[in-house]
Design a protein around this motif. Structure first.
Motif, mmCIF file in Angstrom:
data_model
loop_
_atom_site.group_PDB
_atom_site.id
_atom_site.type_symbol
_atom_site.label_atom_id
_atom_site.label_comp_id
_atom_site.label_asym_id
_atom_site.label_seq_id
_atom_site.Cartn_x
_atom_site.Cartn_y
_atom_site.Cartn_z
ATOM 1 N N UNK A 1 0.664 -1.273 -0.145
ATOM 2 C CA UNK A 1 -0.058 -0.071 -0.267
ATOM 3 C C UNK A 1 0.871 1.254 0.085
ATOM 4 N N UNK A 2 1.840 1.249 0.477
ATOM 5 C CA UNK A 2 2.661 2.299 0.638
ATOM 6 C C UNK A 2 3.965 2.418 -0.566
ATOM 7 N N UNK A 3 3.539 1.898 -1.748
ATOM 8 C CA UNK A 3 4.361 1.755 -2.845
ATOM 9 C C UNK A 3 4.614 3.035 -3.944
ATOM 10 N N UNK A 4 4.676 4.221 -3.301
ATOM 11 C CA UNK A 4 4.810 5.187 -4.342
ATOM 12 C C UNK A 4 3.367 5.571 -5.096
ATOM 13 N N UNK A 5 3.613 5.480 -6.427
ATOM 14 C CA UNK A 5 2.671 6.046 -7.185
ATOM 15 C C UNK A 5 1.632 4.649 -7.693
ATOM 16 N N UNK A 6 2.283 3.644 -7.241
ATOM 17 C CA UNK A 6 1.599 2.355 -7.699
ATOM 18 C C UNK A 6 0.114 2.301 -6.988
ATOM 19 N N UNK A 7 -0.116 2.811 -5.964
ATOM 20 C CA UNK A 7 -1.459 2.764 -5.332
ATOM 21 C C UNK A 7 -1.811 4.100 -4.821
ATOM 22 N N UNK A 8 -2.873 4.459 -4.974
ATOM 23 C CA UNK A 8 -3.665 5.833 -4.611
ATOM 24 C C UNK A 8 -4.818 5.423 -4.052
ATOM 25 N N UNK A 9 -5.101 5.946 -2.835
ATOM 26 C CA UNK A 9 -6.503 5.876 -2.235
ATOM 27 C C UNK A 9 -6.880 7.330 -1.912
ATOM 28 N N UNK A 10 -7.818 7.865 -2.078
ATOM 29 C CA UNK A 10 -8.663 8.987 -1.888
ATOM 30 C C UNK A 10 -9.812 9.053 -1.014
ATOM 31 N N UNK A 11 -9.814 9.698 0.054
ATOM 32 C CA UNK A 11 -11.047 9.460 0.762
ATOM 33 C C UNK A 11 -12.041 10.548 0.050
ATOM 34 N N UNK A 12 -13.218 10.479 -0.172
ATOM 35 C CA UNK A 12 -14.253 11.278 -0.797
ATOM 36 C C UNK A 12 -15.082 11.823 0.065
ATOM 37 N N UNK A 13 -15.213 11.593 1.509
ATOM 38 C CA UNK A 13 -16.054 11.903 2.542
ATOM 39 C C UNK A 13 -17.556 10.994 2.284
ATOM 40 N N UNK A 14 -18.211 11.135 3.372
ATOM 41 C CA UNK A 14 -19.513 10.149 3.612
ATOM 42 C C UNK A 14 -18.781 8.688 3.437
ATOM 43 N N UNK A 15 -17.979 8.372 4.102
ATOM 44 C CA UNK A 15 -17.391 6.877 4.095
ATOM 45 C C UNK A 15 -16.979 6.331 2.610
ATOM 46 N N UNK A 16 -16.866 7.046 1.756
ATOM 47 C CA UNK A 16 -16.490 6.838 0.401
ATOM 48 C C UNK A 16 -15.038 7.079 0.038
ATOM 49 N N UNK A 17 -14.484 5.969 -0.810
ATOM 50 C CA UNK A 17 -13.012 6.132 -0.973
ATOM 51 C C UNK A 17 -12.759 5.357 -2.558
ATOM 52 N N UNK A 18 -11.888 6.193 -3.120
ATOM 53 C CA UNK A 18 -11.484 5.819 -4.505
ATOM 54 C C UNK A 18 -10.026 5.294 -4.642
ATOM 55 N N UNK A 19 -10.059 3.890 -5.071
ATOM 56 C CA UNK A 19 -8.780 3.269 -5.236
ATOM 57 C C UNK A 19 -8.222 2.878 -6.508
ATOM 58 N N UNK A 20 -6.966 3.396 -6.877
ATOM 59 C CA UNK A 20 -6.225 3.269 -8.078
ATOM 60 C C UNK A 20 -5.059 2.429 -7.919
ATOM 61 N N UNK A 21 -5.017 0.982 -8.567
ATOM 62 C CA UNK A 21 -3.773 0.354 -8.281
ATOM 63 C C UNK A 21 -3.731 -0.825 -9.299
ATOM 64 N N UNK A 22 -2.868 -1.760 -9.025
ATOM 65 C CA UNK A 22 -2.883 -2.989 -10.117
ATOM 66 C C UNK A 22 -2.881 -4.200 -9.310
ATOM 67 N N UNK A 23 -3.059 -5.255 -9.873
ATOM 68 C CA UNK A 23 -2.731 -6.658 -9.693
ATOM 69 C C UNK A 23 -2.147 -7.260 -10.834
#
Length: 81
Positions: free
Chosen positions: A25-47
């Motif tokens: 999760x702390x791998x620089x630009x490979x994982x991005x998590x943004x809190x949107x408010x109201x318990x919503x989160x946006x996640x960008x990553x890869x597998x």
């Protein structure tokens, strides 16, 4: 926690979920998590996982999740792979 929960939903879409390898999760630009408010989160990553031919491929994904604190459950609002 949103990043960890995204793993469960992504694995359901894979041909070989047992081979899934996600970046730390702390791998620089490979994982991005943004809190949107109201318990919503946006996640960008890869597998990285094996396809039906056994070749390992990298798939980028985006997922929007919402946490329901009362029931401690998560739901997917939007996803792209």
């Amino acid at each position: 926690m949103a990043y960890v929960m995204s793993h469960l939903y992504v694995k359901k879409q894979l041909k070989s979920p047992s081979t899934a390898d996600f970046p730390p999760p702390m791998n620089g630009s490979d994982v991005t998590v943004n809190y949107q408010g109201d318990c919503r989160h946006k996640v960008w990553a890869y597998v990285d996982s094996q396809n039906s031919f056994g070749a390992t491929i990298r798939t980028k994904y985006y997922m929007e999740l919402q946490n329901e604190p009362v029931s401690d459950s998560w739901s997917v609002l939007d996803s792209e792979m």
